[in-house]
Scaffold this motif. Structure first.
Motif, mmCIF file in Angstrom:
data_model
loop_
_atom_site.group_PDB
_atom_site.id
_atom_site.type_symbol
_atom_site.label_atom_id
_atom_site.label_comp_id
_atom_site.label_asym_id
_atom_site.label_seq_id
_atom_site.Cartn_x
_atom_site.Cartn_y
_atom_site.Cartn_z
ATOM 1 N N SER A 124 11.556 17.022 4.273
ATOM 2 C CA SER A 124 10.510 16.519 3.316
ATOM 3 C C SER A 124 9.874 15.366 3.905
ATOM 4 O O SER A 124 10.185 15.039 5.118
ATOM 5 N N ILE A 125 8.737 14.780 3.469
ATOM 6 C CA ILE A 125 7.775 13.949 4.029
ATOM 7 C C ILE A 125 8.610 12.654 4.227
ATOM 8 O O ILE A 125 8.450 12.185 5.292
ATOM 9 N N GLU A 126 9.359 12.414 3.150
ATOM 10 C CA GLU A 126 10.004 10.947 3.246
ATOM 11 C C GLU A 126 11.338 10.758 4.276
ATOM 12 O O GLU A 126 11.296 9.960 5.208
ATOM 13 N N THR A 127 11.714 12.086 4.528
ATOM 14 C CA THR A 127 12.658 12.106 5.733
ATOM 15 C C THR A 127 12.080 12.065 6.850
ATOM 16 O O THR A 127 12.618 11.519 7.966
ATOM 17 N N ARG A 128 10.780 12.738 7.082
ATOM 18 C CA ARG A 128 10.188 12.718 8.071
ATOM 19 C C ARG A 128 9.698 11.428 8.514
ATOM 20 O O ARG A 128 9.323 10.938 9.632
#
Length: 176
Positions: A124-128
């Motif tokens: 996900s973008i947040e994980t990235r």
């Protein structure tokens, strides 16, 4: 074009400035950069749409790798800098990314995003954002640039929390 030297710098107001591909605005909200990135990602999404059409018989893993290389490379550039902006600005980037992942695995539009990302093996973008910020920590501590090294030392010694937390301060707080 350069401004003439007769204009005093206090009268010049720059709404936004593009430096190394990142659009900085006056308040560091990065909304203009996210809008620019969204437009660019939607144009790249057309490549994924074309490759996933019925005319091509490309394997799903190949489409996922193409999606990763076409979209994530564009999103990842300077993500530790602009990734900590307002969640509403990050949502501008998420919709073309999720659409590309959905197209690459051939999922229905009603499928949950978390399931689609897990099936494709994409973050996900947040994980990235967190992952790339964690990758930045050793680089900050081992830097040879005096200006950046002084900023890291100043962030370590900082007693009060600043109004606008910089990427350097976030890296320091993650490492502690």
């Amino acid at each position: 074009r350069c401004l003439s030297s007769t204009v005093p710098p206090s009268r010049i107001s720059i709404a936004c400035r593009r430096t190394l591909g990142v659009i900085f605005d006056k308040n560091f909200t990065f909304k203009n950069h996210c809008l620019y990135l969204r437009k660019n990602l939607f144009s790249r999404l057309n490549i994924i749409k074309f490759l996933t059409s019925k005319n091509f018989q490309i394997h799903i893993s190949t489409i996922i790798n193409i999606t990763r290389s076409i979209l994530l490379s564009k999103i990842d550039y300077a993500l530790p800098i602009y990734g900590w902006c307002a969640p509403s600005n990050i949502k501008l980037i998420q919709s073309p990314y999720h659409a590309a992942v959905r197209l690459s695995i051939g999922a229905f539009r009603t499928s949950p995003i978390s399931t689609i990302l897990a099936e494709a093996g994409m973050p996900s973008i947040e994980t990235r954002i967190s992952q790339l910020t964690y990758n930045l920590i050793p680089k900050l501590f081992c830097c040879r640039n005096k200006i950046l090294h002084n900023e890291v030392l100043k962030a370590i010694k900082c007693i009060r929390a600043p109004k606008l937390t910089s990427t350097i301060n976030r890296c320091i707080s993650f490492s502690c």
